[in-house]
Design a protein around this motif. Structure first.
Motif, PDB file in Angstrom:
ATOM      1  N   TYR A  57       0.854  -1.189   0.000  1.00 30.71           N
ATOM      2  CA  TYR A  57       0.000   0.000   0.000  1.00 30.71           C
ATOM      3  C   TYR A  57       0.890   1.238   0.000  1.00 30.71           C
ATOM      4  O   TYR A  57       2.046   1.189   0.411  1.00 30.71           O
ATOM      5  N   VAL A  58       0.334   2.367  -0.473  1.00 27.95           N
ATOM      6  CA  VAL A  58       1.134   3.575  -0.587  1.00 27.95           C
ATOM      7  C   VAL A  58       1.268   4.226   0.793  1.00 27.95           C
ATOM      8  O   VAL A  58       0.259   4.532   1.424  1.00 27.95           O
ATOM      9  N   ALA A  59       2.501   4.428   1.242  1.00 29.92           N
ATOM     10  CA  ALA A  59       2.703   5.112   2.515  1.00 29.92           C
ATOM     11  C   ALA A  59       2.045   6.482   2.419  1.00 29.92           C
ATOM     12  O   ALA A  59       2.200   7.192   1.425  1.00 29.92           O
ATOM     13  N   VAL A  60       1.301   6.866   3.475  1.00 30.41           N
ATOM     14  CA  VAL A  60       0.317   7.945   3.326  1.00 30.41           C
ATOM     15  C   VAL A  60       0.839   9.361   3.530  1.00 30.41           C
ATOM     16  O   VAL A  60       0.126  10.317   3.248  1.00 30.41           O
ATOM     17  N   THR A  61       2.061   9.535   4.039  1.00 29.65           N
ATOM     18  CA  THR A  61       2.578  10.889   4.217  1.00 29.65           C
ATOM     19  C   THR A  61       3.888  11.044   3.450  1.00 29.65           C
ATOM     20  O   THR A  61       4.645  10.082   3.306  1.00 29.65           O
ATOM     21  N   PRO A  62       4.170  12.257   2.961  1.00 32.72           N
ATOM     22  CA  PRO A  62       5.464  12.475   2.294  1.00 32.72           C
ATOM     23  C   PRO A  62       6.630  12.157   3.230  1.00 32.72           C
ATOM     24  O   PRO A  62       7.658  11.645   2.789  1.00 32.72           O
TER      25      PRO A  62
END
Lengths: 427, 266
Positions: free
Chosen positions: A345-350
């Motif tokens: 899954y895409v890590a949610v914070t920069p």
């Protein structure tokens, strides 16, 4: 008779709860956390691990994860237990369920919780927040999020005389590549050029095509849809033409669940699917593969997808504070990075992408960053009031068009009529 | 001529019926690359079963499902026998109305009562117990109806004869009615066991932990379509979890078919 007996039993059963507040001061705060995965998979071990680590850091709080199957099952279970007076305090549910949950008066906004603040709520990728905010409040915290990407078989590309390291960049190229990649033996196709799944939730993949054709399917308030926009029918026509006119895409409905397997078995050279499949493909593809952003039509684009964290009204003030603490714990850069690496899954914070663990992972496996790089072009997944029925109106017509029973324009006009009818009370 | 046609049709239906099972067997004993490719020489493997067994605590789930179906069936047999007998033979004011209410329950889908049942279980303090999964099904309207019809067909003379011999009501029930209703019990038992073996939604909603969840909820671990579907492992897990039912059916096939014919359940 039975009524009085039931009332009596209810009183009996609730007696311990009535006496509870006195004891609660010392007892640990317990949070039930409904999670959309069945027991036993690798993901449950991760979540159990996070819950334990959190309790070690915060001895006064216990997180009790309850694994409840698919997103759909989890929503059913959560809403049923809520109506039965036994709601969980926290749950991970689809981001698109936001309007359903608000309309059910089930959830509270994160802004109002003790211990949450604006810098934290603003720290997520804006395209993930699009599905999490409405009416000026943040209702969901992005957690298990994804977008659609294309996977391609490098061996098949070389065999077809294409550059193995270059994915199609726009719609014209995608068609040209797919034509070269489609292999026929006699009347039989042994390898399709491209496969875009259309079973179950075709609207999600279709939304990538409509976004690329530069049209939004709904408004931010979730009260209107734009199914009958000419650009929507145009996008559908492109998809239909791939199979019905150019014959580079399997005809009829393409199964979502088996598309990765078709890819592994070389039945298709390119597939569109969720980034949540990254780890699966990496483990099982018997050939070198590439991952890239989806090709551009008038622009690039993909919907986001996946689940957010919600806090329920049933939570007591202490539980609300604990829930906010736990959500912050789950989304710290290190943990978000770990979650992304373990699941795909895409890590949610920069900030998560700046951690050393994530940097090392991306250096080793650059494909992992493709989904992130697509985020600036990503839009919110289709989500409205009466979400299930409004998306079903679109799904049904999409499948009718893809199976050749309807033309693109009338199919989308019918979907619009149905959706407008369902949404009338909200306009 | 018509006989050949009948045999042919029977074979065709039989093949259609066995096809999914045959496929599951094929997929389960071969590596997943052969799941959709037929090759007689494909290597055999047992790995899918081990992988499926390791993916979830199936031992515990088997135990839970076993406890569930036996407790439900036991309670159903007792309750339905007594209620069925009362409706068939006892004359009491309002029996017609009461039986109408029981029949009414037949028309209501259990899923409609999900929330109400949940509330009741919560009031009883039974959420997340095996008893809570079974309790709403124990007073089965279908069972009462079925046994009432069967008991009604028992000749009144037998009842009278037993009474002349000095039997009390309960002994008449146990010695005359129950033995004569055996085919009905067998047929009803089979439908009840297979229904509760396969039930998914209610057990999912009412249970939270491994200690109480039945097989079907455990099986859904393989249905997470986000990660793609592996037919081989799903097939292995499905065969594994349905094996006791399948075996039971194959062993007692003749009795089942006969009792269905006699009991008139279709």
């Amino acid at each position: 008779m039975s009524l009085t007996r039931r009332t009596a039993l209810a009183t009996l059963a609730s007696a311990p709860f009535l006496a509870a507040p006195a004891v609660q001061a010392q007892a640990p705060v317990e949070i039930t956390f409904n999670y959309p995965v069945a027991v036993g998979g690798p993901i449950t071990k991760l979540i159990d691990g996070y819950a334990e680590a959190f309790s070690r850091e915060n001895p006064g709080i216990r997180i009790k994860p309850v694994y409840a199957g698919s997103y759909q099952d989890t929503l059913t279970k959560t809403l049923t237990s809520m109506r039965g007076g036994d709601a969980p305090q926290m749950a991970c549910l689809l981001a698109v369920d936001i309007f359903t949950l608000i309309d059910e008066e089930a959830i509270v906004a994160w802004d109002d919780l003790p211990g949450s603040d604006a810098p934290w709520l603003d720290s997520f990728y804006p395209s993930f927040l699009e599905n999490s905010r409405t009416a000026g409040k943040t209702w969901g915290i992005p957690f298990q999020r994804s977008t659609i990407v294309q996977f391609w078989n490098k061996e098949a590309f070389s065999a077809a005389g294409l550059d193995a390291d270059k994915a199609p960049q726009d719609w014209a190229e995608q068609l040209a590549f797919a034509q070269k990649l489609t292999k026929r033996e006699g009347g039989q196709v042994t390898q399709w050029g491209l496969q875009i799944p259309s079973s179950g939730f075709p609207y999600w993949l279709f939304q990538a095509l409509t976004t690329q054709n530069d049209v939004r399917l709904m408004n931010a308030e979730g009260t209107r849809v734009a199914y009958s926009d000419p650009k929507v029918a145009e996008a559908l026509q492109y998809w239909m033409d791939l199979s019905q006119k150019h014959m580079v895409h399997p005809p009829g409905i393409v199964e979502w669940g088996t598309t990765p397997r078709d890819f592994f078995e070389r039945k298709t050279a390119i597939m569109w699917t969720t980034t949540g499949n990254l780890t699966n493909v990496r483990r099982n593809a018997p050939f070198p593969f590439g991952v890239a952003k989806l090709p551009a039509g008038r622009r690039r684009g993909s919907p986001t997808g996946g689940g957010n964290l919600y806090v329920f009204k049933s939570a007591s003030p202490a539980q609300r504070e604990a829930a906010a603490k736990f959500a912050r714990f789950l989304t710290t850069p290190d943990r978000a990075a770990n979650w992304g690496i373990e699941t795909g899954y895409v890590a949610v914070t920069p900030a998560a992408w700046e951690t050393s663990a994530m940097r090392a992972y991306v250096a080793d496996f650059p494909a992992a960053a493709e989904a992130r790089d697509q985020l600036p072009d990503a839009v919110a997944e289709l989500s409205t009031h009466e979400n299930q029925r409004v998306t079903k109106a679109l799904n049904d017509q999409l499948q009718a068009a893809l199976t050749g029973r309807k033309a693109a324009v009338p199919a989308m006009a019918d979907a619009q009529a149905e959706a407008t009818r369902i949404l009338r009370p909200y306009n | 001529m018509s006989r050949t046609l009948e045999t042919l049709a029977a074979w065709l239906l039989g093949l259609l019926w066995i096809a999914p099972l045959a496929y599951a067997l094929w997929a389960a004993v071969h590596p997943s690359m052969y799941a959709t490719r037929f090759d007689l020489l494909a290597p055999l493997t047992f790995d899918n079963f081990t992988a499926a067994w390791a993916a979830a605590p199936f031992g515990r789930y088997f135990l839970n499902t076993f406890l569930l179906v036996t407790s439900v069936l036991a309670a159903q047999l007792v309750l339905c026998t007594l209620a069925g007998f009362a409706f068939a033979r006892a004359k009491f004011p309002g029996s017609g109305l009461l039986f109408g209410l029981v029949l009414l329950q037949l028309m209501i889908l259990p899923d409609v009562l999900l929330v109400e049942n949940y509330r009741t279980m919560r009031a009883l303090g039974l959420v997340d117990t095996i008893l809570a999964i079974g309790l709403p099904y124990m007073a089965s309207a279908f069972g009462i109806f079925l046994l009432r019809q069967t008991f009604k067909q028992v000749p009144k003379e037998l009842d009278d004869a037993a009474r002349v011999e000095g039997c009390g009501t309960f002994r008449i029930l146990m010695r005359v009615y129950v033995p004569l209703a055996r085919p009905t019990y067998l047929a009803y038992g089979l439908t009840s066991v297979s229904f509760h073996w396969n039930n998914f939604l209610w057990p999912l909603v009412i249970t939270n932990t491994v200690e109480t969840r039945p097989l079907t909820v455990g099986l859904s671990v393989f249905a997470s379509t986000d990660q793609g579907i592996d037919w081989s492992i799903i097939s292995a897990a499905t065969l594994m979890t349905s094996a006791p039912l399948l075996l039971g059916f194959l062993l007692f096939q003749r009795q089942f078919v006969q009792s269905f014919m006699r009991a008139g359940i279709r």
